[in-house]
Write a protein that holds these residues in place. Structure first.
Motif, PDB file in Angstrom:
ATOM      1  N   PRO A  51       0.794  -1.047   0.095  1.00  0.00           N
ATOM      2  CA  PRO A  51       0.207  -0.072  -0.058  1.00  0.00           C
ATOM      3  C   PRO A  51       0.954   1.178   0.008  1.00  0.00           C
ATOM      4  O   PRO A  51       0.327   2.278  -0.289  1.00  0.00           O
ATOM      5  N   PHE A 262      -6.158  -6.890  -2.257  1.00  0.00           N
ATOM      6  CA  PHE A 262      -5.188  -6.752  -3.534  1.00  0.00           C
ATOM      7  C   PHE A 262      -4.128  -7.976  -3.593  1.00  0.00           C
ATOM      8  O   PHE A 262      -3.359  -7.917  -2.660  1.00  0.00           O
ATOM      9  N   CYS A 299      -7.552  -1.231  -0.193  1.00  0.00           N
ATOM     10  CA  CYS A 299      -7.104   0.103   0.679  1.00  0.00           C
ATOM     11  C   CYS A 299      -7.184   0.987  -0.383  1.00  0.00           C
ATOM     12  O   CYS A 299      -7.311   1.084  -1.420  1.00  0.00           O
ATOM     13  N   HIS A 302      -4.506   0.989  -3.483  1.00  0.00           N
ATOM     14  CA  HIS A 302      -5.062   0.193  -4.668  1.00  0.00           C
ATOM     15  C   HIS A 302      -6.320   0.333  -5.136  1.00  0.00           C
ATOM     16  O   HIS A 302      -6.362  -0.079  -6.217  1.00  0.00           O
TER      17      HIS A 302
HETATM   18 ZN   LIG Z   1      -3.783  -2.417  -0.704  1.00  0.00          ZN
END
Ligand SMILES: [Zn+2]
Length: 343
Positions: A51, A262, A299, A302
């Motif tokens: 992230p 992800f 998140c 992503h």
């Molecule tokens: Zn993420």
């Protein structure tokens, strides 16, 4: 090199080689900063499953939190003001100096700032900065950037005001020291909460009030994020339009553990729990229905990455052009032209 060969060197040769070794270290630091800056600007930590650039540095480059934080801040400053790389390579500035100057460096002021900090120790620069920037107030510190303040931004030039930094330091297993600055409004809320909290001892301190407040805030946010209800419906309903029923949200939340789902091509799962939101794996316009199978939690970074990827923009930050130019010149961004490459 073995220790025995060093022990047999003359004093003069030892001093000469020590300087050469430190010089090579500076050169390689500058090179890694240039690479980190370019990698960060292209947002390549995202397809790799992280992230933030910070998390990528910890997990993939095995840097310490402190080392990653310093390098990312210095690399971002160098993207704005490439002269700091030349100053680093020449030994005029050390890495801590660049980190201290970073929030205040602008292309207009970089030469003056670098000259003022040149050949000064970290302590000397810390003392010098309040004189040069009196309006900032508060203690100036180079410091331990709060790991999470840097974690979710890959924007070049990201910097927060030094005086507002909070710092969390682990003390022992299960205990942490939190240092922060609060405004008058926060102080008033703290005093009022302390006075009104039931069942607390008279010597209840700010830490206890904050812990209770944080527990309440976390429970409130978790309930909202997971669409939790006291009596969840037994049957999941299919979505109507873009609406995603609360029961479906709950199922996705539980399946993904409330964390970003992800996964990179090499199988690295992000797992961040910051700014997690719902994502249609199959776009609504392509016939995706809001059932849990075609939904996942992503998140913030992503989520944006996937939006850009679907729009066909390639990697974030419009990196194709810079990628091409990097290949063309064969040099990473920001490599000082007047500086020799590593030996
Ligand atoms: Zn993420």
């Amino acid at each position: 090199m073995d220790a025995r060969s060093l022990s047999q060197m003359s004093d003069a040769a030892l001093e000469l080689d020590l300087h050469a070794a430190v010089g090579r270290e500076r050169t390689s630091t500058v090179e890694s900063l240039a690479f980190i800056g370019e990698f960060d600007a292209r947002g390549l930590h995202l397809p790799a499953g992280y992230p933030s650039m910070f998390q990528y540095c910890l997990s993939e480059l095995s840097l310490s939190e402190d080392s990653a934080s310093k390098r990312i801040r210095a690399a971002r400053a160098a993207r704005r003001c490439p002269a700091v790389l030349a100053a680093l390579a020449e030994g005029g500035l050390h890495l801590s100096a660049v980190v201290l100057l970073a929030p205040r460096l602008t292309p207009e002021s970089e030469d003056e700032q670098i000259a003022a900090a040149s050949r000064r120790s970290k302590t000397q620069i810390e003392l010098m900065l309040p004189e040069r920037f009196p309006s900032e107030g508060g203690p100036t510190t180079a410091t331990p950037v709060p790991f999470d303040s840097i974690a979710d931004s890959h924007a070049p030039g990201h910097a927060s005001t030094p005086s507002t930094h909070s710092k969390v330091t682990p003390l022992s297993s299960g205990r942490y020291r939190l240092e922060t600055t609060i405004e008058q409004l926060g102080y008033d809320d703290l005093a009022l909460s302390k006075a009104l909290l039931p069942h607390t001892s008279p010597w209840c301190d700010a830490a206890e009030v904050m812990q209770q407040a944080l527990r309440m805030l976390a429970a409130h946010l978790l309930k909202r994020a997971s669409s939790a209800t006291a009596k969840p419906r037994a049957q999941l309903r299919e979505a109507k339009g873009r609406h995603v029923p609360a029961a479906v949200r709950r199922e996705v939340w539980q399946r993904d553990g409330g964390r970003c789902a992800f996964v990179s091509e090499s199988g690295v799962r992000c797992g961040s729990n910051r700014l997690v939101r719902l994502d249609h794996i199959v776009r609504f316009a392509e016939g995706g229905k809001s059932t849990s199978e075609i939904l996942r939690r992503l998140c913030g970074p992503h989520d944006q990455f996937e939006v850009k990827r679907r729009l066909g923009a390639g990697s974030p930050s419009g990196s194709n052009a810079s990628h091409a130019s990097g290949r063309r010149t064969g040099e990473p961004f920001g490599w000082p032209t007047n500086m020799p490459r590593g030996k």
